[in-house]
Design a protein around this motif. Structure first.
Motif, PDB file in Angstrom:
ATOM      1  N   ARG A   3      21.432  64.815   9.528  1.00  0.00           N
ATOM      2  CA  ARG A   3      21.542  63.533   8.834  1.00  0.00           C
ATOM      3  C   ARG A   3      20.242  62.759   8.986  1.00  0.00           C
ATOM      4  N   SER A   4      19.957  61.975   8.030  1.00  0.00           N
ATOM      5  CA  SER A   4      18.750  61.157   8.100  1.00  0.00           C
ATOM      6  C   SER A   4      18.976  59.998   9.069  1.00  0.00           C
ATOM      7  N   ASN A   5      17.882  59.410   9.511  1.00  0.00           N
ATOM      8  CA  ASN A   5      17.987  58.239  10.387  1.00  0.00           C
ATOM      9  C   ASN A   5      18.771  57.118   9.712  1.00  0.00           C
ATOM     10  N   ARG A   6      18.542  56.951   8.424  1.00  0.00           N
ATOM     11  CA  ARG A   6      19.240  55.901   7.678  1.00  0.00           C
ATOM     12  C   ARG A   6      20.758  56.143   7.702  1.00  0.00           C
ATOM     13  N   GLU A   7      21.179  57.382   7.502  1.00  0.00           N
ATOM     14  CA  GLU A   7      22.609  57.703   7.527  1.00  0.00           C
ATOM     15  C   GLU A   7      23.203  57.450   8.911  1.00  0.00           C
ATOM     16  N   ARG A   8      22.482  57.854   9.955  1.00  0.00           N
ATOM     17  CA  ARG A   8      22.964  57.638  11.328  1.00  0.00           C
ATOM     18  C   ARG A   8      23.041  56.139  11.626  1.00  0.00           C
ATOM     19  N   THR A   9      22.032  55.411  11.195  1.00  0.00           N
ATOM     20  CA  THR A   9      22.021  53.964  11.413  1.00  0.00           C
ATOM     21  C   THR A   9      23.212  53.310  10.719  1.00  0.00           C
ATOM     22  N   GLU A  10      23.426  53.661   9.471  1.00  0.00           N
ATOM     23  CA  GLU A  10      24.545  53.087   8.718  1.00  0.00           C
ATOM     24  C   GLU A  10      25.882  53.504   9.329  1.00  0.00           C
ATOM     25  N   GLN A  11      25.998  54.745   9.773  1.00  0.00           N
ATOM     26  CA  GLN A  11      27.240  55.213  10.380  1.00  0.00           C
ATOM     27  C   GLN A  11      27.531  54.449  11.678  1.00  0.00           C
ATOM     28  N   THR A  12      26.500  54.228  12.484  1.00  0.00           N
ATOM     29  CA  THR A  12      26.687  53.480  13.727  1.00  0.00           C
ATOM     30  C   THR A  12      27.066  52.035  13.429  1.00  0.00           C
ATOM     31  N   ARG A  13      26.373  51.429  12.490  1.00  0.00           N
ATOM     32  CA  ARG A  13      26.669  50.044  12.105  1.00  0.00           C
ATOM     33  C   ARG A  13      28.105  49.932  11.598  1.00  0.00           C
ATOM     34  N   GLY A  28      41.794  38.791  18.854  1.00  0.00           N
ATOM     35  CA  GLY A  28      41.103  37.547  18.546  1.00  0.00           C
ATOM     36  C   GLY A  28      39.669  37.635  19.044  1.00  0.00           C
ATOM     37  N   TYR A  29      38.831  36.772  18.509  1.00  0.00           N
ATOM     38  CA  TYR A  29      37.415  36.796  18.861  1.00  0.00           C
ATOM     39  C   TYR A  29      37.202  36.529  20.348  1.00  0.00           C
ATOM     40  N   ALA A  30      37.808  35.478  20.860  1.00  0.00           N
ATOM     41  CA  ALA A  30      37.561  35.052  22.246  1.00  0.00           C
ATOM     42  C   ALA A  30      37.967  36.109  23.264  1.00  0.00           C
ATOM     43  N   GLU A  31      39.017  36.841  22.977  1.00  0.00           N
ATOM     44  CA  GLU A  31      39.529  37.824  23.934  1.00  0.00           C
ATOM     45  C   GLU A  31      38.923  39.218  23.768  1.00  0.00           C
ATOM     46  N   THR A  32      38.055  39.387  22.800  1.00  0.00           N
ATOM     47  CA  THR A  32      37.413  40.682  22.578  1.00  0.00           C
ATOM     48  C   THR A  32      36.099  40.725  23.343  1.00  0.00           C
ATOM     49  N   ALA A  33      35.964  41.723  24.199  1.00  0.00           N
ATOM     50  CA  ALA A  33      34.749  41.884  24.997  1.00  0.00           C
ATOM     51  C   ALA A  33      33.860  42.972  24.389  1.00  0.00           C
ATOM     52  N   THR A  34      32.550  42.823  24.555  1.00  0.00           N
ATOM     53  CA  THR A  34      31.630  43.814  23.988  1.00  0.00           C
ATOM     54  C   THR A  34      31.844  45.213  24.565  1.00  0.00           C
ATOM     55  N   PRO A  35      32.195  45.383  25.857  1.00  0.00           N
ATOM     56  CA  PRO A  35      32.475  46.750  26.327  1.00  0.00           C
ATOM     57  C   PRO A  35      33.638  47.411  25.569  1.00  0.00           C
ATOM     58  N   ASP A  36      34.629  46.600  25.181  1.00  0.00           N
ATOM     59  CA  ASP A  36      35.748  47.131  24.396  1.00  0.00           C
ATOM     60  C   ASP A  36      35.272  47.581  23.014  1.00  0.00           C
ATOM     61  N   ILE A  37      34.370  46.811  22.433  1.00  0.00           N
ATOM     62  CA  ILE A  37      33.857  47.139  21.093  1.00  0.00           C
ATOM     63  C   ILE A  37      33.089  48.456  21.126  1.00  0.00           C
ATOM     64  N   VAL A  38      32.169  48.593  22.091  1.00  0.00           N
ATOM     65  CA  VAL A  38      31.362  49.818  22.121  1.00  0.00           C
ATOM     66  C   VAL A  38      32.226  51.026  22.456  1.00  0.00           C
ATOM     67  N   ALA A  40      35.437  51.390  21.630  1.00  0.00           N
ATOM     68  CA  ALA A  40      36.202  51.698  20.414  1.00  0.00           C
ATOM     69  C   ALA A  40      35.329  52.343  19.349  1.00  0.00           C
ATOM     70  N   ALA A  41      34.060  51.932  19.285  1.00  0.00           N
ATOM     71  CA  ALA A  41      33.138  52.486  18.285  1.00  0.00           C
ATOM     72  C   ALA A  41      32.558  53.824  18.721  1.00  0.00           C
ATOM     73  N   GLY A  42      32.661  54.132  20.013  1.00  0.00           N
ATOM     74  CA  GLY A  42      32.097  55.386  20.520  1.00  0.00           C
ATOM     75  C   GLY A  42      30.578  55.365  20.556  1.00  0.00           C
ATOM     76  N   VAL A  43      30.011  54.201  20.852  1.00  0.00           N
ATOM     77  CA  VAL A  43      28.554  54.064  20.924  1.00  0.00           C
ATOM     78  C   VAL A  43      28.188  53.388  22.242  1.00  0.00           C
ATOM     79  N   THR A  44      26.906  53.315  22.508  1.00  0.00           N
ATOM     80  CA  THR A  44      26.438  52.655  23.724  1.00  0.00           C
ATOM     81  C   THR A  44      26.294  51.159  23.489  1.00  0.00           C
ATOM     82  N   ARG A  45      26.227  50.434  24.586  1.00  0.00           N
ATOM     83  CA  ARG A  45      26.008  48.993  24.487  1.00  0.00           C
ATOM     84  C   ARG A  45      24.637  48.711  23.848  1.00  0.00           C
TER      85      ARG A  45
END
Length: 192
Positions: A3-13, A28-38, A40-45
């Motif tokens: 995959r191109s860098n652009r495709e990987r970037t878009e996929q990660t985003r 909710g926004y307030a109760e969502t922590a960034t470690p939970d987001i990463v 769930a997304a399967g990416v690094t912080r």
């Protein structure tokens, strides 16, 4: 084939936006922590902060994505050949259908104003769903003149309140009829 860098970037985003959306709806926004987001997304912080300045910037991207989806639904429903009144009613129905997407009402109408502020949300809406509404009202009410802006703002608020009421269990059909009555009344009052 790699995959191109652009495709990987878009996929990660996209993974971050999707994960953020799910968690913002669930917790909710307030109760969502960034470690939970990463997680769930399967990416690094580091990937999160490469794409977004902070959690609020990710939230803003989620809200922009949701607003674009609503606007696309409204635009796809337009049937200008049926006349401006019918196009507005079709747009109203499309708005309510788009807002029925699980979590969308909470994100756009409750969380976004609290997190981003009313001016930022109004500006975003002005570029999307409210822009479609303004265009429809302009076609229906060419004599509105200086009232076009206030009428657009008022009707947009009515749509939002109706979406909240529908989300809480109100009958969508009744709100569609009420919007149709408002549109017909405006057309009768300001001249077709």
């Amino acid at each position: 084939m790699s995959r191109s860098n652009r495709e990987r970037t878009e996929q990660t985003r996209r993974a971050l936006i999707d994960a953020g959306r799910g968690l913002f709806v669930e917790k909710g926004y307030a109760e969502t922590a960034t470690p939970d987001i990463v997680a769930a997304a399967g990416v690094t912080r580091g990937a999160l902060y490469h794409h977004f300045e902070d959690k609020k910037a990710l939230f803003q991207a989620v809200i922009a994505s949701e607003a674009q989806a609503v606007a696309k639904s409204i635009e796809a429903s337009s049937a200008p050949g049926d006349g401006p009144g019918a196009a507005l009613i079709a747009g109203a129905s499309a708005y309510f259908a788009a807002m029925a997407q699980p979590g969308r009402t909470r994100l756009l109408l409750m969380e976004a104003p609290a997190v981003l502020g009313r001016p930022a949300v109004a500006a975003l809406d002005g570029e999307h769903a409210e822009a479609s509404l303004r265009e429809g009202l302009s076609a229906l009410l060419p004599e509105a003149g200086g009232l076009l802006g206030p009428l657009t703002t008022l009707l947009s608020a009515a749509f939002d309140r109706a979406a909240i009421a529908i989300e809480a269990g109100g009958e969508r059909r009744d709100y569609e009829k009420a919007i149709a009555a408002l549109v017909d009344g405006l057309a009768d009052h300001l001249g077709r």
